[in-house]
Write an enzyme that holds these catalytic residues in place. Structure first.
Site, PDB file in Angstrom:
ATOM      1  N   GLN A 102       0.842  -1.202   0.000  1.00  0.00           N
ATOM      2  CA  GLN A 102       0.000   0.000   0.000  1.00  0.00           C
ATOM      3  C   GLN A 102       0.876   1.251   0.000  1.00  0.00           C
ATOM      4  O   GLN A 102       1.459   1.624   1.021  1.00  0.00           O
ATOM      5  CB  GLN A 102      -0.935   0.016   1.220  1.00  0.00           C
ATOM      6  CG  GLN A 102      -1.954   1.140   1.134  1.00  0.00           C
ATOM      7  CD  GLN A 102      -2.902   1.203   2.297  1.00  0.00           C
ATOM      8  OE1 GLN A 102      -2.471   1.230   3.451  1.00  0.00           O
ATOM      9  NE2 GLN A 102      -4.198   1.253   2.034  1.00  0.00           N
ATOM     10  N   HIS A 170      -3.158   4.456  -1.455  1.00  0.00           N
ATOM     11  CA  HIS A 170      -4.040   4.713  -0.317  1.00  0.00           C
ATOM     12  C   HIS A 170      -4.722   6.071  -0.511  1.00  0.00           C
ATOM     13  O   HIS A 170      -4.313   7.083   0.048  1.00  0.00           O
ATOM     14  CB  HIS A 170      -3.241   4.672   0.981  1.00  0.00           C
ATOM     15  CG  HIS A 170      -4.124   4.595   2.193  1.00  0.00           C
ATOM     16  ND1 HIS A 170      -5.500   4.612   2.108  1.00  0.00           N
ATOM     17  CD2 HIS A 170      -3.844   4.506   3.521  1.00  0.00           C
ATOM     18  CE1 HIS A 170      -6.017   4.537   3.318  1.00  0.00           C
ATOM     19  NE2 HIS A 170      -5.031   4.476   4.181  1.00  0.00           N
ATOM     20  N   ALA A 172      -7.813   6.851   0.284  1.00  0.00           N
ATOM     21  CA  ALA A 172      -9.028   6.920   1.114  1.00  0.00           C
ATOM     22  C   ALA A 172      -8.685   7.482   2.497  1.00  0.00           C
ATOM     23  O   ALA A 172      -7.560   7.888   2.764  1.00  0.00           O
ATOM     24  CB  ALA A 172      -9.607   5.511   1.266  1.00  0.00           C
ATOM     25  N   TYR A 175      -6.139  10.527   4.002  1.00  0.00           N
ATOM     26  CA  TYR A 175      -4.704  10.727   3.733  1.00  0.00           C
ATOM     27  C   TYR A 175      -4.532  11.583   2.476  1.00  0.00           C
ATOM     28  O   TYR A 175      -5.509  12.083   1.913  1.00  0.00           O
ATOM     29  CB  TYR A 175      -3.997   9.362   3.660  1.00  0.00           C
ATOM     30  CG  TYR A 175      -4.074   8.657   5.005  1.00  0.00           C
ATOM     31  CD1 TYR A 175      -3.332   9.141   6.087  1.00  0.00           C
ATOM     32  CD2 TYR A 175      -4.923   7.584   5.228  1.00  0.00           C
ATOM     33  CE1 TYR A 175      -3.439   8.548   7.349  1.00  0.00           C
ATOM     34  CE2 TYR A 175      -5.033   6.986   6.477  1.00  0.00           C
ATOM     35  CZ  TYR A 175      -4.292   7.474   7.533  1.00  0.00           C
ATOM     36  OH  TYR A 175      -4.402   6.907   8.772  1.00  0.00           O
TER      37      TYR A 175
HETATM   38  C1  LIG Z   1      -5.208  -1.146  13.675  1.00  0.00           C
HETATM   39  C2  LIG Z   1      -5.683  -0.774  12.311  1.00  0.00           C
HETATM   40  C3  LIG Z   1      -4.802  -0.226  11.397  1.00  0.00           C
HETATM   41  C4  LIG Z   1      -5.240   0.111  10.112  1.00  0.00           C
HETATM   42  N1  LIG Z   1      -4.335   0.592   9.220  1.00  0.00           N
HETATM   43  C5  LIG Z   1      -4.753   0.857   7.950  1.00  0.00           C
HETATM   44  C6  LIG Z   1      -3.810   1.253   6.958  1.00  0.00           C
HETATM   45  O1  LIG Z   1      -2.608   1.370   7.219  1.00  0.00           O
HETATM   46  N2  LIG Z   1      -4.272   1.495   5.711  1.00  0.00           N
HETATM   47  C7  LIG Z   1      -5.592   1.371   5.375  1.00  0.00           C
HETATM   48  O2  LIG Z   1      -5.967   1.597   4.220  1.00  0.00           O
HETATM   49  N3  LIG Z   1      -6.512   0.989   6.300  1.00  0.00           N
HETATM   50  C8  LIG Z   1      -6.108   0.711   7.560  1.00  0.00           C
HETATM   51  N4  LIG Z   1      -7.018   0.256   8.462  1.00  0.00           N
HETATM   52  C9  LIG Z   1      -8.424   0.037   8.021  1.00  0.00           C
HETATM   53  C10 LIG Z   1      -8.593  -1.423   7.569  1.00  0.00           C
HETATM   54  O3  LIG Z   1      -7.777  -1.728   6.476  1.00  0.00           O
HETATM   55  C11 LIG Z   1     -10.041  -1.771   7.186  1.00  0.00           C
HETATM   56  O4  LIG Z   1     -10.354  -1.160   5.956  1.00  0.00           O
HETATM   57  C12 LIG Z   1     -11.045  -1.373   8.258  1.00  0.00           C
HETATM   58  O5  LIG Z   1     -10.558  -1.674   9.543  1.00  0.00           O
HETATM   59  C13 LIG Z   1     -12.395  -2.081   8.040  1.00  0.00           C
HETATM   60  O6  LIG Z   1     -12.227  -3.484   8.000  1.00  0.00           O
HETATM   61  P1  LIG Z   1     -12.510  -4.445   9.301  1.00  0.00           P
HETATM   62  O7  LIG Z   1     -13.899  -4.095   9.759  1.00  0.00           O
HETATM   63  O8  LIG Z   1     -12.382  -5.828   8.762  1.00  0.00           O
HETATM   64  O9  LIG Z   1     -11.504  -4.070  10.318  1.00  0.00           O
HETATM   65  C14 LIG Z   1      -6.591  -0.093   9.743  1.00  0.00           C
HETATM   66  C15 LIG Z   1      -7.483  -0.642  10.684  1.00  0.00           C
HETATM   67  C16 LIG Z   1      -7.038  -0.993  11.940  1.00  0.00           C
HETATM   68  C17 LIG Z   1      -8.008  -1.614  12.895  1.00  0.00           C
END
Ligand SMILES: Cc1cc2nc3c(=O)[nH]c(=O)nc-3n(C[C@H](O)[C@H](O)[C@H](O)COP(=O)(O)O)c2cc1C
Ligand code: SF4
Length: 464
Positions: A102, A170, A172, A175
């Site tokens: 990413q 990235h 979304a 950022y």
């Molecule tokens: C601890 C944590 C770190 C995350 N870091 C990123 C990231 O670096 N880049 C990103 O696009 N989304 C990040 N997300 C969002 C997740 O990729 C995901 O889209 C979001 O949590 C929804 O999915 P879930 O319900 O399965 O957690 C992060 C989420 C969590 C919980």
């Protein structure tokens, strides 16, 4: 189950993934301060490959130190990083799992700038301070925009040289790309601001620059916040982009050379809708101090989080937007436990309606993120054309082997993710992992799991 769509390969223009479940990007402070990687990170990614996902989308990987969210994230800002990412890719490939890097830039959403950025304002589309935490920033000059476009192209070239399977922009969750795309944030007067076409120019320039650098045969996808909800918490802000805006951006991105779109939501991170779920004051009061000197509003928030007196006010602001969401379009197989059943109704698949709208208007595959963790639900989402594949983050942190258990016929893990968001609020200063103690027999057992990625250290591993 025969002919299960979850286990049918997903074919992109340049990449085939063995099933429809991707590990979504998850950032954790695994790595060295300077952006070099560690064995703990490799061990972390390996867990998900072993658990059966078809592909892993890495964490937020900065293309420049100025675009870092916080220290201790492995970067892709120089050629010296290539061998580390090669090692990560090789390890997950052992499980027939693909690895997508990413490519990221924080823009003004720079949580902890670190010493390298000391005294420098974050670079953004705007000079308007980020409203939630109050991170200071300055609008990029045209020269800085051109430089940043090249940083992304270089990042993609390095990912390819590392033998990885593709890159994700990235764009979304608030950022840098989102700061350009959003009508609620971008206040520029030049060719990168104003109309949707101008606001999309930065993303499209990056896609074209990557294609020029790596050619047409390397997988390139982008993540988009389908709806910005830019005024969800800070209600005095402009709302930002609508689903119609995003559909147009997706069509332009496809034309410019993108191979897939990954649908998310919200123009800040975290956002009440992403990751959707609870907001735990006990955790945030312990960890938010790490960010206190980062923004002009962090002290205000710290007081809001610390003083129980303010919690109802914060909860009201945080939960307001959830109440405006339409009801779920469908549900998965019946779940006996009433608490889990309710949690799934409230949180599972909340981006699917947006994902379906985007899917109707593009020809490239669409991935959807957000709360997904039930096989029957995911199967219906794909069969009914809401998306072509799903990405999962917390739901896999809680159960790394979920895909294998779907394969064995299970619909839902015995101890599902409760969307408590304790993993997210801990990660500002603690190791990433599941911190929902109810899912474990004891605090010690939970810590054993969180710490397991550190067990096999670089030193123990030298003989490999
Ligand atoms: C601890 C944590 C770190 C995350 N870091 C990123 C990231 O670096 N880049 C990103 O696009 N989304 C990040 N997300 C969002 C997740 O990729 C995901 O889209 C979001 O949590 C929804 O999915 P879930 O319900 O399965 O957690 C992060 C989420 C969590 C919980
Ligand atoms: S701490 Fe565990 S249960 Fe809570 S959201 Fe994170 S992964 Fe899910």
């Amino acid at each position: 189950m025969e002919n299960d769509i979850i286990f049918e390969p997903l074919r992109f223009r340049n990449l085939t993934v063995k099933n429809r479940i991707f590990r979504s990007s998850i950032s954790g402070r695994w790595d060295n301060y300077d952006g070099s990687g560690t064995q703990a990170r490799i061990n972390w990614e390996e867990k998900f490959a072993r658990g059966g996902v078809g592909a892993i989308i890495s964490s937020f990987v900065p293309v420049a130190i100025r675009g870092r969210i916080m220290p201790n994230y492995a970067t892709i800002n120089c050629d010296e990083r290539i061998p580390f990412w090669r090692k990560v890719g090789e390890r997950v490939h052992e499980y027939d799992c693909k690895f997508i890097l990413q490519l990221s830039h924080s823009g003004r959403q720079q949580d902890i700038g670190g010493v390298e950025n000391l005294g420098k304002k974050a670079l953004s589309s705007t000079s308007q301070t980020e409203p939630f935490h109050g991170f200071l920033c300055q609008a990029m000059t045209l020269t800085e925009i051109k430089e940043t476009i090249q940083y992304f192209a270089d990042g993609a070239r390095r990912a390819r040289e590392a033998g990885l399977d593709g890159v994700e922009l990235h764009s979304a969750n608030g950022y840098l790309f989102n700061q350009f795309l959003s009508s609620g944030i971008n206040d520029r007067q030049d060719e990168y601001g104003g109309s949707l076409e101008n606001r999309a120019r930065f993303l499209l320039d990056v896609i074209r620059a990557i294609r020029k650098e790596v050619g047409n045969d390397f997988h390139l996808q982008f993540k988009i916040s389908a709806v910005d909800y830019n005024n969800a918490v800070t209600f005095w802000e402009k709302p930002g982009n609508t689903i119609e805006d995003s559909i147009q951006v997706c069509q332009w991105a496809e034309e410019a050379g993108a191979d897939a779109v990954h649908v998310s939501t919200g123009s800040l991170f975290p956002h009440p809708l992403n990751p959707i779920g609870d907001f735990n004051f006990d955790v945030i009061t312990r960890t938010y101090d790490a960010m206190l000197s980062s923004g002009v509003e962090t002290t205000r928030n710290y007081i809001l989080f610390r003083k129980a007196f303010f919690h109802p006010l914060f909860n009201f602001l945080w939960n307001r937007v959830k109440k405006q969401l339409p009801p779920q379009a469908f549900s998965g197989d019946d779940v006996k436990d009433p608490k889990i059943k309710q949690l799934l109704i409230e949180n599972q698949g909340r981006n699917l309606l947006d994902s379906r709208e985007i899917k109707k208007h593009v020809n490239i595959p669409v991935l959807c993120t957000g709360g997904l963790q039930q096989a029957s639900y995911i199967r219906q989402a794909i069969n009914d054309q809401y998306c072509d594949g799903v990405t999962m983050a917390r739901t896999l942190i809680a159960n790394n082997d979920l895909v294998k258990s779907f394969q064995a016929g299970k619909d839902l893990a015995d101890k599902p993710c409760t969307y408590c968001n304790k993993c997210l609020l801990n990660v500002i200063e603690n190791p990433l992992g599941c911190y929902e103690q109810d899912r474990f027999n004891s605090y010690e057992e939970m810590m054993e799991e969180v710490m397991s990625v550190f067990h096999e250290t670089q030193f123990a591993n030298l003989s490999r």
